[in-house]
Write a protein that holds these residues in place. Structure first.
Motif, PDB file in Angstrom:
ATOM      1  N   PRO A 134       2.904  -7.213 -20.631  1.00 55.75           N
ATOM      2  CA  PRO A 134       4.028  -7.622 -19.776  1.00 55.75           C
ATOM      3  C   PRO A 134       4.614  -6.471 -18.970  1.00 55.75           C
ATOM      4  CG  PRO A 134       4.237  -8.630 -21.944  1.00 55.75           C
ATOM      5  CD  PRO A 134       3.129  -7.626 -22.045  1.00 55.75           C
ATOM      6  N   GLU A 135       4.702  -5.280 -19.563  1.00 55.61           N
ATOM      7  CA  GLU A 135       5.256  -4.136 -18.849  1.00 55.61           C
ATOM      8  C   GLU A 135       4.356  -3.705 -17.700  1.00 55.61           C
ATOM      9  OE1 GLU A 135       7.686  -1.882 -22.431  1.00 55.61           O
ATOM     10  OE2 GLU A 135       5.500  -1.861 -22.450  1.00 55.61           O
ATOM     11  N   ALA A 136       3.041  -3.773 -17.912  1.00 57.95           N
ATOM     12  CA  ALA A 136       2.111  -3.415 -16.846  1.00 57.95           C
ATOM     13  C   ALA A 136       2.188  -4.408 -15.689  1.00 57.95           C
ATOM     14  CB  ALA A 136       0.686  -3.353 -17.387  1.00 57.95           C
ATOM     15  N   LEU A 137       2.288  -5.703 -16.015  1.00 56.87           N
ATOM     16  CA  LEU A 137       2.399  -6.723 -14.978  1.00 56.87           C
ATOM     17  C   LEU A 137       3.714  -6.584 -14.215  1.00 56.87           C
ATOM     18  CD1 LEU A 137       0.986  -9.822 -16.873  1.00 56.87           C
ATOM     19  CD2 LEU A 137      -0.131  -8.483 -15.094  1.00 56.87           C
ATOM     20  N   TYR A 138       4.776  -6.296 -14.943  1.00 57.48           N
ATOM     21  CA  TYR A 138       6.063  -6.086 -14.279  1.00 57.48           C
ATOM     22  C   TYR A 138       5.999  -4.896 -13.327  1.00 57.48           C
ATOM     23  CZ  TYR A 138      10.660  -4.271 -13.367  1.00 57.48           C
ATOM     24  OH  TYR A 138      11.752  -3.753 -12.734  1.00 57.48           O
ATOM     25  N   LEU A 139       5.421  -3.789 -13.793  1.00 63.38           N
ATOM     26  CA  LEU A 139       5.378  -2.584 -12.972  1.00 63.38           C
ATOM     27  C   LEU A 139       4.564  -2.820 -11.702  1.00 63.38           C
ATOM     28  CD1 LEU A 139       6.202   0.369 -12.692  1.00 63.38           C
ATOM     29  CD2 LEU A 139       4.091   1.000 -13.884  1.00 63.38           C
ATOM     30  N   ARG A 140       3.439  -3.531 -11.822  1.00 63.52           N
ATOM     31  CA  ARG A 140       2.626  -3.796 -10.634  1.00 63.52           C
ATOM     32  C   ARG A 140       3.411  -4.614  -9.614  1.00 63.52           C
ATOM     33  NH1 ARG A 140      -3.319  -6.508 -11.039  1.00 63.52           N
ATOM     34  NH2 ARG A 140      -2.145  -8.411 -11.468  1.00 63.52           N
ATOM     35  N   ASP A 141       4.091  -5.655 -10.068  1.00 66.31           N
ATOM     36  CA  ASP A 141       4.909  -6.459  -9.164  1.00 66.31           C
ATOM     37  C   ASP A 141       6.040  -5.630  -8.561  1.00 66.31           C
ATOM     38  OD1 ASP A 141       3.492  -8.775  -9.335  1.00 66.31           O
ATOM     39  OD2 ASP A 141       5.030  -9.938 -10.357  1.00 66.31           O
ATOM     40  N   HIS A 142       6.674  -4.862  -9.401  1.00 68.61           N
ATOM     41  CA  HIS A 142       7.829  -4.083  -8.956  1.00 68.61           C
ATOM     42  C   HIS A 142       7.438  -3.068  -7.887  1.00 68.61           C
ATOM     43  CE1 HIS A 142      11.540  -1.763  -9.065  1.00 68.61           C
ATOM     44  NE2 HIS A 142      10.761  -0.721  -9.139  1.00 68.61           N
ATOM     45  N   VAL A 143       6.366  -2.321  -8.132  1.00 66.08           N
ATOM     46  CA  VAL A 143       5.922  -1.321  -7.162  1.00 66.08           C
ATOM     47  C   VAL A 143       5.530  -1.985  -5.852  1.00 66.08           C
ATOM     48  CG1 VAL A 143       4.105   0.354  -6.654  1.00 66.08           C
ATOM     49  CG2 VAL A 143       5.223   0.368  -8.895  1.00 66.08           C
ATOM     50  N   THR A 144       4.810  -3.100  -5.943  1.00 65.10           N
ATOM     51  CA  THR A 144       4.421  -3.827  -4.730  1.00 65.10           C
ATOM     52  C   THR A 144       5.650  -4.279  -3.950  1.00 65.10           C
ATOM     53  OG1 THR A 144       2.407  -4.617  -5.841  1.00 65.10           O
ATOM     54  CG2 THR A 144       3.101  -5.788  -3.853  1.00 65.10           C
ATOM     55  N   ARG A 145       6.638  -4.805  -4.668  1.00 61.60           N
ATOM     56  CA  ARG A 145       7.842  -5.299  -4.029  1.00 61.60           C
ATOM     57  C   ARG A 145       8.619  -4.167  -3.350  1.00 61.60           C
ATOM     58  NH1 ARG A 145       9.449  -7.874  -7.914  1.00 61.60           N
ATOM     59  NH2 ARG A 145      10.781  -6.377  -8.969  1.00 61.60           N
ATOM     60  N   GLN A 146       8.708  -3.021  -3.998  1.00 58.54           N
ATOM     61  CA  GLN A 146       9.446  -1.911  -3.419  1.00 58.54           C
ATOM     62  C   GLN A 146       8.808  -1.431  -2.118  1.00 58.54           C
ATOM     63  OE1 GLN A 146      12.510  -1.067  -4.604  1.00 58.54           O
ATOM     64  NE2 GLN A 146      11.984  -2.858  -5.835  1.00 58.54           N
ATOM     65  N   VAL A 147       7.489  -1.367  -2.094  1.00 63.18           N
ATOM     66  CA  VAL A 147       6.799  -0.945  -0.872  1.00 63.18           C
ATOM     67  C   VAL A 147       7.003  -1.974   0.234  1.00 63.18           C
ATOM     68  CG1 VAL A 147       4.543  -0.488   0.152  1.00 63.18           C
ATOM     69  CG2 VAL A 147       5.107   0.464  -2.094  1.00 63.18           C
ATOM     70  N   GLU A 148       6.931  -3.253  -0.112  1.00 61.47           N
ATOM     71  CA  GLU A 148       7.124  -4.297   0.894  1.00 61.47           C
ATOM     72  C   GLU A 148       8.547  -4.275   1.457  1.00 61.47           C
ATOM     73  OE1 GLU A 148       3.862  -7.499  -0.898  1.00 61.47           O
ATOM     74  OE2 GLU A 148       6.002  -7.739  -1.333  1.00 61.47           O
ATOM     75  N   LEU A 149       9.534  -4.111   0.582  1.00 61.40           N
ATOM     76  CA  LEU A 149      10.913  -4.049   1.042  1.00 61.40           C
ATOM     77  C   LEU A 149      11.178  -2.781   1.850  1.00 61.40           C
ATOM     78  CD1 LEU A 149      12.767  -5.346  -2.142  1.00 61.40           C
ATOM     79  CD2 LEU A 149      12.461  -6.564   0.019  1.00 61.40           C
ATOM     80  N   ALA A 150      10.556  -1.684   1.443  1.00 62.39           N
ATOM     81  CA  ALA A 150      10.737  -0.437   2.174  1.00 62.39           C
ATOM     82  C   ALA A 150      10.145  -0.539   3.578  1.00 62.39           C
ATOM     83  CB  ALA A 150      10.084   0.713   1.411  1.00 62.39           C
ATOM     84  N   ALA A 151       8.990  -1.191   3.691  1.00 57.21           N
ATOM     85  CA  ALA A 151       8.342  -1.325   4.993  1.00 57.21           C
ATOM     86  C   ALA A 151       9.188  -2.155   5.953  1.00 57.21           C
ATOM     87  CB  ALA A 151       6.958  -1.950   4.824  1.00 57.21           C
ATOM     88  N   ALA A 152       9.980  -3.073   5.413  1.00 58.95           N
ATOM     89  CA  ALA A 152      10.807  -3.946   6.253  1.00 58.95           C
ATOM     90  C   ALA A 152      12.207  -3.409   6.467  1.00 58.95           C
ATOM     91  CB  ALA A 152      10.885  -5.342   5.624  1.00 58.95           C
ATOM     92  N   SER A 153      12.535  -2.291   5.831  1.00 54.27           N
ATOM     93  CA  SER A 153      13.900  -1.773   5.887  1.00 54.27           C
ATOM     94  C   SER A 153      14.140  -0.942   7.147  1.00 54.27           C
ATOM     95  CB  SER A 153      14.176  -0.918   4.645  1.00 54.27           C
ATOM     96  OG  SER A 153      15.443  -0.310   4.725  1.00 54.27           O
ATOM     97  N   ASP A 154      15.354  -1.064   7.693  1.00 50.92           N
ATOM     98  CA  ASP A 154      15.762  -0.242   8.827  1.00 50.92           C
ATOM     99  C   ASP A 154      16.561   0.986   8.387  1.00 50.92           C
ATOM    100  OD1 ASP A 154      14.631  -1.989  10.701  1.00 50.92           O
ATOM    101  OD2 ASP A 154      16.428  -3.274  10.694  1.00 50.92           O
ATOM    102  N   ASP A 155      16.822   1.070   7.092  1.00 50.31           N
ATOM    103  CA  ASP A 155      17.632   2.167   6.560  1.00 50.31           C
ATOM    104  C   ASP A 155      16.713   3.242   5.971  1.00 50.31           C
ATOM    105  OD1 ASP A 155      19.397   3.865   5.360  1.00 50.31           O
ATOM    106  OD2 ASP A 155      20.170   2.424   3.899  1.00 50.31           O
TER     107      ASP A 155
END
Length: 473
Positions: free
Chosen positions: A132-153
């Protein structure tokens, strides 16, 4: 005449090997029961590759029922042992209780995340001991990169794309190595702001990475990590973790939303309540893996303090290699106690170590011969294929596909932050909705319109929501 009853608690490296060898030795002359929270054996060394999207989750799991046909599987967590009555009390996945009687007991409950009294770590970090921790980390890292790519800040983008791993042992080193490759691959499809790239930090209080291994392996790993851009900081640790980032022992504050906790493990707390002699949380056993005052009780793996006959006065370290070998010896000695074969003491010989650094890189010293680069990578993957008790073809196929095809950068959303708390006695299980002690999200700790630099009051996490607080591997 009834068959002797053997109960094995835990199906990690030690428990699984004990059950497998014992099944072969006894050949239905004993009733073998395996008590475990999940129906699979987890090949933990490949877990970083699951977090990095190289391997699918089921590749690193081996079915207990499918590979142990002579053993009875009972799903549940042991929560009490009565040594006088010779019974094990457990709770199954649906909350019902049960009791198992035994004539021989094997304690192989393994280990859990090691906690340190550092403010904020339990609330904002995650471990890396279970699927579960590995699956969470993979989702989390993916999400952070996606949100960062869309961020104007720019500040938010940098914070989301900064990942901190604490602990430069096997797990932390491999997580950082694979993580940097994974995030670099993600940003090729979703570029960040100009001049910005994902940043991984690897921290350890020791003077070098992989402090438990030969210095040549350490130098190889350090060189590969730094060459990829990983910020390796030795003799440095976390002083405090906050929703906005982490304060380091050198006074530097790192803006981040990801804290992966890989500082080591501690024995499962199950044995502490037995009232038997312990050694730093591990059950003391003799060289035959038996508890001296309770000859019907055996212990092996991380749960046991096994005398190291090669180093008098010391105990074998808590590693998968020792657990796997001890499982075989425990099985032979249990069989010997039933009149099958002869018992033997646990003695080991160092055959070398391998550290997977992602891609074609690795550090290895098989039979004491130091290797690096693609050759070490081939040796490392060959070792894992040989050591795995199943799924070899599927793992090899995933490696081949990863070499020729881009990784699928998607969030499955199956594991939420509050499902994988750092402080847990069962890292192999994800908490279900409605479980107590859910963590707050980072965003819920900010006021409306605020950000990570403006912490506000916390609110409960609603069912189905997720936390942006990162965990450690």
């Amino acid at each position: 005449m009834s068959r002797p009853r053997i109960v094995i608690v835990g199906a990690g490296f030690a428990g699984y090997r004990t059950a497998r060898v014992l099944s072969r030795l006894t050949r239905n002359r004993a009733e073998i029961t395996l008590l475990n929270p999940t129906d699979y054996f987890l090949y933990l060394p490949l877990l970083p590759q699951v977090a990095a999207g190289v391997l699918e989750p089921r590749r690193v799991t081996v079915s207990l029922a499918g590979t142990l046909p002579r053993a009875r599987l009972v799903l549940g967590e042991a929560d009490g042992i009565d040594l006088d009555a010779r019974t094990v009390h457990y709770t199954d996945p649906e909350g019902d209780s049960g009791t198992l009687a035994y004539d021989r007991l094997v304690l192989a409950a393994g280990s859990v995340n090691k906690l340190l009294p550092i403010p904020g770590v339990a609330e904002h970090a995650h471990g890396f001991r279970g699927l579960p921790e590995a699956l969470y980390l993979r989702d989390h890292v993916t999400r952070q990169v996606e949100l960062a790519a869309a961020s104007d800040d720019p500040k938010s983008c940098a914070s989301r794309c900064t990942f901190v791993v604490v602990g430069a042992g096997y797990t932390g080193t491999e997580v950082a190595a694979h993580g940097q490759l994974f995030t670099d691959a993600l940003v090729r499809n979703q570029p960040l702001r100009e001049g910005m790239r994902p940043r991984w930090l690897l921290l350890d209080i020791a003077p070098r990475v992989l402090p438990e291994l030969d210095e040549r392996l350490s130098r190889t790993a350090d060189s590969v990590l730094r060459g990829r851009g990983v910020d390796v900081r030795t003799e440095t640790s976390v002083k405090e973790a906050t929703p906005a980032g982490v304060l380091l022992s050198d006074g530097d504050f790192i803006d981040t939303r990801t804290l992966v906790w890989c500082v080591g493990v501690r024995p499962d707390p199950l044995a502490e309540a037995l009232g038997l002699p312990m050694e730093r949380g591990r059950l003391l056993v003799d060289p035959h893996l038996q508890v001296p005052s309770r000859p019907e009780v055996f212990a092996c793996g991380d749960a046991a303090a096994v005398p190291d006959l090669e180093k008098p006065g010391q105990y074998t370290p808590m590693t998968a290699q020792h657990a796997w070998r001890q499982g075989k010896v425990a099985a032979r000695n249990i069989a010997a106690s039933l009149g099958i074969g002869d018992r033997r003491a646990y003695r080991h010989r160092d055959m070398g170590f391998t550290v997977d650094l992602g891609g074609v890189k690795a550090a290895a010293n098989p039979l004491g011969v130091p290797l690096s680069g693609p050759l070490a990578g081939a040796v490392t993957r060959g070792y894992h294929l040989a050591a795995m008790p199943g799924n070899r073809i599927r793992v090899a196929a995933d490696w081949l596909l990863d070499a020729v095809l881009p990784r699928q950068a998607v969030q499955l959303g199956l594991v939420r932050s509050w499902s994988v708390p750092l402080d847990t006695a069962s890292p192999e299980l994800a908490r279900v909705a409605g479980a107590p002690a859910r963590e707050k999200t980072r965003e819920e700790s900010w006021p409306a319109g605020g950000g990570p630099d403006k912490p506000g009051p916390a609110r409960p996490v609603p069912p189905g929501s997720d936390s942006l607080a990162e965990g450690e591997a």
